[in-house]
Write an enzyme that holds these catalytic residues in place. Structure first.
Site, PDB file in Angstrom:
ATOM      1  CG  PHE A 111      33.944 -14.307  14.003  1.00  0.00           C
ATOM      2  CD1 PHE A 111      32.707 -14.564  13.422  1.00  0.00           C
ATOM      3  CD2 PHE A 111      34.128 -14.657  15.336  1.00  0.00           C
ATOM      4  CE1 PHE A 111      31.675 -15.148  14.151  1.00  0.00           C
ATOM      5  CE2 PHE A 111      33.108 -15.246  16.065  1.00  0.00           C
ATOM      6  CZ  PHE A 111      31.880 -15.485  15.471  1.00  0.00           C
ATOM      7  CE  LYS A 112      29.494 -12.599  17.775  1.00  0.00           C
ATOM      8  NZ  LYS A 112      30.715 -13.117  18.472  1.00  0.00           N
ATOM      9  CG  ASP A 113      33.907  -6.178  12.524  1.00  0.00           C
ATOM     10  OD1 ASP A 113      32.911  -5.628  13.023  1.00  0.00           O
ATOM     11  OD2 ASP A 113      35.066  -6.037  12.971  1.00  0.00           O
ATOM     12  CG  MET A 116      26.865  -6.550  12.251  1.00  0.00           C
ATOM     13  SD  MET A 116      25.499  -7.555  12.856  1.00  0.00           S
ATOM     14  CE  MET A 116      26.064  -7.950  14.509  1.00  0.00           C
TER      15      MET A 116
END
Ligand SMILES: *Cc1c(COP(=O)(O)O)cnc(C)c1O
Length: 471
Positions: A111-113, A116
């Protein structure tokens, strides 16, 4: 829109300044001075929008006039066009009133994409407008570094250096960092532990001449611009399941409290959220806090869900600020004492305010593996171990929730990223999605440096100086 510090002593700043500075100068975290409100009609108007259209509506009030709307639209469109699913965050039904929101369709399968990719483009935009460059330096135990490397490639005004402990990240995570072919990003293996990597980064920032000379910057989850794009998928899920007419609840596996804090932000903006369920692995500082109001540090134990192996949840400070009625001095005193004593407690009024909204559930590795196996048997879906911790918490809190309210569990990573847990649960690891099936055979660029500040600084100087000469 102005942002204020949770410690109350830093100047209020507009969005672009908050973006570039990350942490506030008084050591606090920036939060919006007032929450932008979405009326029921505003929420209704989000129905039927595409993910990027909805993202633009939700993020625009936070950015205000610091970035022109057409530029923000381009950033958002470009980000989610690069994802592997046209809905960006598709919803899947697992059981009556239990849904999974898949947040692993970005370039590094976690999920960090979702944040970011937006953050790096926002950086690039603001830096270009100012004629500046930054050097991002960070340490990673896996997911954050991979997301940062992918997000910073091809950005004109960023050089990015990510340190990871040699031999201690999963093979998929390592290759997501070391196979990116771009001159401005560098994944560096350090002969040491994750803590050594973090200490090296801190030492580089503490060298003032070096920090200023290379305009060092960070992209860790305390940056408000990491939180903001995560608010979007809570709106997306709720609207698709009937908001504002029908409230929903979310289950979120939690480490640094960044992801679930974004859900809290959505609630403050008017989204009807009934309950937030947080899942902890054996590093259960938050679920212990919810049980008795005592926040107490213990050592970190390694688990099958490594992205939640933390001692302290840094974004909890933002919630604490609201629980303390936005009294920055009290937050500062409380957290200074916490650093000193390893412990603080809140009174029963404040604890009740937190637990009226937030429920917690803990799963150790055996329980995590059992959840992966059970859900695979019942539905055919393979959950990554972090997601399984969230789904486990949903199960553990069933009796305390209204069964009529749909619960959306966040699928925070693709199961292929965490082969060990999946193998333990179902016998074989999960295959990588087709678009990166060749990851394990792509050429690697993998420099190794000793655990030494001078070696790191030399490495950075050489790369950044030669890029500057080429430009
Ligand atoms: C980072 C991460 C988490 C923890 O999220 P926080 O925002 O730190 O609470 C959970 N699962 C996965 C897969 C992650 O990468």
């Amino acid at each position: 829109m102005q942002y204020i510090s949770t410690r109350g002593r830093a100047p209020a700043l507009p969005f672009d300044e908050v973006l570039l500075s990350g942490l506030a100068r008084d050591g606090g975290l920036y939060v919006p001075a007032v929450w932008p409100l979405f009326s029921r009609d505003d929420i209704r108007a989000l129905k039927g929008l595409s993910y990027p259209e909805l993202a633009l509506r939700v993020m625009q009030p936070f950015v205000g006039d610091t970035i022109p709307t057409d530029a923000l639209k381009r950033i958002v469109d470009e980000t989610y066009a690069g994802f592997g699913h046209r809905c960006a965050a598709p919803l899947k039904q697992l059981a009556p009133n239990l849904w999974l929101m898949e947040l692993f369709h970005g370039p590094t399968l976690a999920f960090k994409d979702y944040a970011m990719q937006v953050l790096a483009r926002l950086f690039d935009h603001v830096l270009a407008a100012r004629g500046e460059r930054v050097t991002i330096v960070g340490a990673t135990s896996g997911d954050t570094g991979a997301a940062a490397v992918e997000a910073c490639r091809d950005r004109d005004n960023i050089d990015c250096f990510i340190l990871f402990p040699k031999g201690r990240v999963s093979p998929v995570q390592q290759r997501q960092m070391t196979t990116v072919d771009a001159a401005n990003v560098h994944a560096i293996a350090v002969e040491g532990t994750f803590d050594d990597c973090q200490d090296l980064v801190k030492a580089a920032f503490n060298d003032t001449a070096f920090r200023d000379g290379y305009n060092l910057s960070a992209v860790n989850s305390i940056n408000w611009a990491r939180i903001m794009p995560q608010i979007v998928y809570y709106f997306w899920a709720a609207v698709n399941l009937g908001a504002p007419e029908r409230p929903v609840s979310f289950a979120v596996p939690t480490g640094n409290f960044g992801n679930v804090y974004a859900a809290y932000a959505a609630l403050q903006m008017g989204l009807p959220i009934e309950r937030l369920v947080i899942g902890s692995n054996s590093n259960d500082i938050l679920t212990r806090f919810l049980a008795d109001g005592v926040m107490e540090m213990r050592g970190v134990v390694p688990t099958l869900s490594p992205s939640m192996d933390i001692q302290v949840s840094s974004n909890f400070e933002r919630l604490l600020f609201d629980l303390m009625d936005r009294d920055g001095a009290e937050v500062d005193a409380t957290l200074t004492a916490f650093r000193r004593d390893g412990r603080f407690a809140v009174g029963s009024n404040r604890l009740t305010r937190a637990t009226n909204l937030i429920l917690g559930g803990t799963s150790d590795d055996d329980a995590t593996v059992a959840t992966i196996r059970r859900v695979r048997d019942e539905t055919g879906e393979l959950l990554d171990p972090h997601t399984a911790v969230g789904v486990g918490a949903a199960e553990l809190t069933k009796a305390d929730r209204d069964p009529a309210v749909p619960l959306i569990a966040l699928a925070c990573a693709h199961p292929a990223k965490f082969a060990e847990a999946i193998e333990r649960a179902v016998g074989t690891p999960a295959p990588l999605p087709e678009r990166m099936a060749d990851l394990m055979t792509r050429p690697e660029r993998n420099p190794v440096i000793p655990n030494d500040l001078g070696a790191l600084q030399d490495y950075i100087r050489n790369r950044v100086d030669s890029r500057g000469a080429a430009a």
